[in-house]
Design an enzyme around this catalytic site. Structure first.
Site, mmCIF file in Angstrom:
data_model
loop_
_atom_site.group_PDB
_atom_site.id
_atom_site.type_symbol
_atom_site.label_atom_id
_atom_site.label_comp_id
_atom_site.label_asym_id
_atom_site.label_seq_id
_atom_site.Cartn_x
_atom_site.Cartn_y
_atom_site.Cartn_z
ATOM 1 C CE LYS A 40 -0.955 0.393 5.142
ATOM 2 N NZ LYS A 40 -2.131 0.944 5.972
ATOM 3 N N GLY A 45 9.341 -3.090 2.444
ATOM 4 C CA GLY A 45 10.009 -2.540 3.693
ATOM 5 C C GLY A 45 9.092 -2.578 4.955
ATOM 6 C CE LYS A 57 17.772 -3.013 16.768
ATOM 7 N NZ LYS A 57 15.707 -3.170 17.424
ATOM 8 C CD GLU A 213 6.805 -3.505 31.972
ATOM 9 O OE1 GLU A 213 6.449 -3.207 30.289
ATOM 10 O OE2 GLU A 213 5.635 -4.790 31.709
ATOM 11 C CG HIS A 455 41.755 -17.607 23.303
ATOM 12 N ND1 HIS A 455 41.321 -17.026 24.513
ATOM 13 C CD2 HIS A 455 43.429 -16.881 24.224
ATOM 14 C CE1 HIS A 455 41.626 -16.201 25.673
ATOM 15 N NE2 HIS A 455 43.112 -16.014 25.046
HETATM 16 C C1 LIG Z 1 10.645 0.429 16.800
HETATM 17 C C2 LIG Z 1 10.688 -1.041 16.399
HETATM 18 C C3 LIG Z 1 11.875 -1.880 16.946
HETATM 19 C C4 LIG Z 1 12.073 -3.688 15.702
HETATM 20 N N1 LIG Z 1 12.952 -4.413 16.115
HETATM 21 C C5 LIG Z 1 13.175 -5.648 15.811
HETATM 22 C C6 LIG Z 1 14.723 -5.570 15.908
HETATM 23 O O1 LIG Z 1 15.302 -5.859 15.878
HETATM 24 N N2 LIG Z 1 14.087 -7.239 15.388
HETATM 25 C C7 LIG Z 1 13.168 -7.936 15.072
HETATM 26 O O2 LIG Z 1 13.545 -8.919 14.702
HETATM 27 N N3 LIG Z 1 12.354 -6.649 14.969
HETATM 28 C C8 LIG Z 1 12.167 -6.068 15.533
HETATM 29 N N4 LIG Z 1 10.881 -5.107 15.301
HETATM 30 C C9 LIG Z 1 9.772 -6.180 14.933
HETATM 31 C C10 LIG Z 1 9.840 -6.172 13.126
HETATM 32 O O3 LIG Z 1 9.818 -4.417 12.562
HETATM 33 C C11 LIG Z 1 8.379 -6.793 12.679
HETATM 34 O O4 LIG Z 1 7.625 -7.916 13.779
HETATM 35 C C12 LIG Z 1 8.280 -6.874 11.424
HETATM 36 O O5 LIG Z 1 7.900 -5.648 11.022
HETATM 37 C C13 LIG Z 1 7.102 -8.007 10.564
HETATM 38 O O6 LIG Z 1 7.075 -7.710 9.467
HETATM 39 P P1 LIG Z 1 6.249 -8.030 8.656
HETATM 40 O O7 LIG Z 1 5.916 -8.191 7.151
HETATM 41 O O8 LIG Z 1 4.814 -9.001 9.017
HETATM 42 O O9 LIG Z 1 5.133 -6.407 9.138
HETATM 43 P P2 LIG Z 1 5.687 -4.947 8.683
HETATM 44 O O10 LIG Z 1 6.446 -4.899 8.821
HETATM 45 O O11 LIG Z 1 4.816 -3.879 9.232
HETATM 46 O O12 LIG Z 1 4.853 -5.055 7.147
HETATM 47 C C14 LIG Z 1 3.711 -5.211 7.093
HETATM 48 C C15 LIG Z 1 3.421 -4.493 5.223
HETATM 49 O O13 LIG Z 1 2.531 -4.553 5.090
HETATM 50 C C16 LIG Z 1 1.618 -2.830 3.922
HETATM 51 N N5 LIG Z 1 0.376 -2.910 4.209
HETATM 52 C C17 LIG Z 1 -0.381 -3.309 4.993
HETATM 53 N N6 LIG Z 1 -1.169 -3.732 4.914
HETATM 54 C C18 LIG Z 1 -1.719 -3.920 3.469
HETATM 55 C C19 LIG Z 1 -3.077 -3.672 2.588
HETATM 56 N N7 LIG Z 1 -4.238 -3.930 2.988
HETATM 57 N N8 LIG Z 1 -2.502 -4.112 1.037
HETATM 58 C C20 LIG Z 1 -1.148 -3.797 0.938
HETATM 59 N N9 LIG Z 1 -0.491 -3.542 1.912
HETATM 60 C C21 LIG Z 1 -0.391 -3.481 3.684
HETATM 61 C C22 LIG Z 1 2.516 -1.935 5.351
HETATM 62 O O14 LIG Z 1 2.541 -1.431 4.634
HETATM 63 C C23 LIG Z 1 3.771 -3.037 5.383
HETATM 64 O O15 LIG Z 1 4.646 -2.498 4.296
HETATM 65 C C24 LIG Z 1 10.513 -4.014 15.790
HETATM 66 C C25 LIG Z 1 9.587 -3.068 15.513
HETATM 67 C C26 LIG Z 1 9.772 -1.898 16.016
HETATM 68 C C27 LIG Z 1 7.704 -1.254 16.029
#
Ligand SMILES: Cc1cc2nc3c(=O)[nH]c(=O)nc-3n(C[C@H](O)[C@H](O)[C@H](O)COP(=O)(O)OP(=O)(O)OC[C@H]3O[C@@H](n4cnc5c(N)ncnc54)[C@H](O)[C@@H]3O)c2cc1C
Length: 476
Positions: A40, A45, A57, A213, A455
């Protein structure tokens, strides 16, 4: 890039271009399937690349350098003087990293001949004659994408406290990652990985940080000893850590925010700061994607799947943060995408096992863990043996000038199978990789005690940790 997709019947259409979705798309293409990816936004990414893993990071690495500079004279480096922080340049570097990898994803889509469709995707119901139709609402037009299988990967977004919307003072990860300057003071509500990382980061850059928390301990998914020790270390760094604390109100004041909470002793406490970060978990993006037209089942707003990531609606899979019962982590999302792709392609796969998922928190010091905590292992009825080795005995840690933390190994007493490894300390998020492989291959303490570790390395702390289970660490 918009494609005319009307006449094509794809093998798979993936909804969402985050780490779960793009990984599933690439792997499906690698299996020779014809793939469409619907996203969308205008960039691939997802949360991970744009407002999650990667930018946090990147900033945490800036914080690490900043810390090193402050201690430069200890390393015999003179002339640094009093370093100053150019926050705008910090953000520019972070954005450069994001852009580089977003472009990299566009390249990978082209390389694998994946058709990227820009727009908001929505299911239209069950498959008709074996073909699913996804409606994609773009800026100018709505089009239909047809495929034999659908993979839902729409991800998650930050939960807010009831009645609250993010603004310039009440922030989620999105606003905080683009903030104009380092806040003088920050209250962080929620001490999971996200809250802890931002606390660590902004404390290093000089902010007064208060953590509030609800649960009795910070990083509650980690082993109790890890929570206890990082609390001590955060307090030593001047972070005000409040656990067992229930937030009552968050209000805007003339110059900032005021958070009122009930502390662990039932007393009302009030804290004020320039900004507040709400980091109380993430809600699955399961609304408005047409689930109501299918048999897909939800649990607490997340999609229920089987071990092949299949939902209750035939031909529709779900992966990543929208899935119920798995931790919301990028590497879990990516692996669940690879599993869905394998299942669709008729290839073999291994289901995700909860006790084989590394959990990493990039605080100072870092946390890297995998497998059962000591308490979980006991609750499961294992006769448990534990070994603990402090980084104080590791020579590479001395070279790096960082001695806080320990390696804790949880093993089963009879055969010595390693059930869990919990690391708090330097580069814990890197060295945990060995522990993941050990658990995956069902390694035992004895096998690992005779596995040569180079080491001097931080990874040697694992060798001592395994030895410690038998009371035979060498360096402690
Ligand atoms: C601050 C922060 C730090 C994090 N750090 C880490 C880390 O260090 N290591 C780690 O493993 N995880 C980390 N995470 C978690 C990680 O970002 C998520 O687990 C991961 O991004 C999930 O991937 P996903 O593809 O399921 O969803 P998302 O990354 O949320 O991607 C979903 C995608 O779908 C798109 N989308 C949504 N609805 C629609 C639709 N109806 N039609 C078309 N496109 C749509 C969105 O635009 C988005 O691009 C962090 C999260 C946050 C918030």
């Amino acid at each position: 890039m918009e494609f005319l997709v009307a006449e094509t019947i794809f093998d798979v259409v993936v909804l969402g271009g985050g780490p779960a979705g793009y990984t599933a798309a690439i792997r499906a293409a690698e299996y020779g399937l014809k793939v469409a990816l619907v996203e969308k936004t205008d960039r691939l990414g997802g949360t991970c690349l744009h407002v999650g893993c990667i930018p946090t990071k990147a900033l945490l690495f800036n914080a690490e350098i900043w810390d090193h500079l402050k201690h430069a004279t200890e390393f015999g480096i003179q002339g640094i003087g009093a370093p100053t922080l150019d926050w705008a340049a910090v953000l520019t570097r972070k954005n450069g990293i994001i852009n580089k990898h977003a472009k990299g994803l566009d390249f990978l889509m082209k390389k694998h001949k994946i058709t990227v469709v820009r727009g908001l995707g929505r299911l239209t119901g069950a498959a008709q004659a074996g073909v699913h139709t996804v409606e994609v609402a773009g800026d100018e037009a709505t089009q239909q994408v047809q495929a034999k299988y659908v993979i839902l990967a729409t991800g998650s977004e930050a939960k807010m406290l009831p009645g609250m919307v993010p603004d310039d003072r009440i922030l989620t990860n999105i606003e905080l990652l683009s903030i104009n300057d380092v806040p003088k003071s920050l209250i962080v509500i929620g001490a999971g990985a996200v809250g802890m990382e931002f606390s660590s980061l902004f404390r290093t850059f000089g902010a007064e940080v208060t953590i509030v928390e609800f649960l009795p301990r910070v990083v509650p998914v980690e082993d109790e000893e890890v929570s206890k020790e990082i609390t001590r270390l955060f307090k030593k760094r001047g972070i005000d850590v409040n656990t067992g604390a229930k937030v009552e109100t968050v209000e805007r004041t003339e110059s900032g925010v005021k958070v009122t909470y009930t502390d662990a002793n039932g007393r009302t406490q009030v804290k004020e700061a320039e900004k507040v970060l709400i980091a109380v978990g993430r809600a699955g993006r399961t609304a408005n994607i047409g689930l109501e037209k299918t048999k897909i089942e939800l649990e607490r707003g997340l999609i229920k799947v089987n071990e092949a990531q299949e939902t209750a609606e035939p031909g529709i899979f779900a992966i990543g943060d929208i899935v119920f019962g798995l931790p919301q982590l990028a590497h879990v999302g990516a692996m669940s995408g690879m599993i869905a792709a394998a299942k669709i392609a008729g290839r073999t796969f291994k289901p995700v096992r909860r006790d084989r998922i590394p959990g990493c928190t990039y605080t100072e010091p870092q946390i890297g863990s995998v497998g059962l905590t000591e308490t979980q292992a006991k609750e499961k009825g294992f006769d448990v043996k534990v070994g603990k080795f402090p980084f104080a005995g590791n020579s590479k840690a001395t070279i790096l000038g960082t001695h806080d933390g320990f390696v804790k190994v949880v093993a089963e007493a009879k055969y010595g199978e390693i059930l869990g490894v919990h690391i708090l300390g330097p580069q814990a998020t890197e060295i945990v990789a060995e522990a993941v492989a050990v658990l995956e291959l069902e390694g035992t303490v004895e096998e690992l005690m005779f596995t040569i570790h180079a080491h001097p390395t931080l990874a040697e702390s694992l060798l001592d940790g395994f030895g410690a289970v038998e009371g035979m660490a060498i360096n402690a």
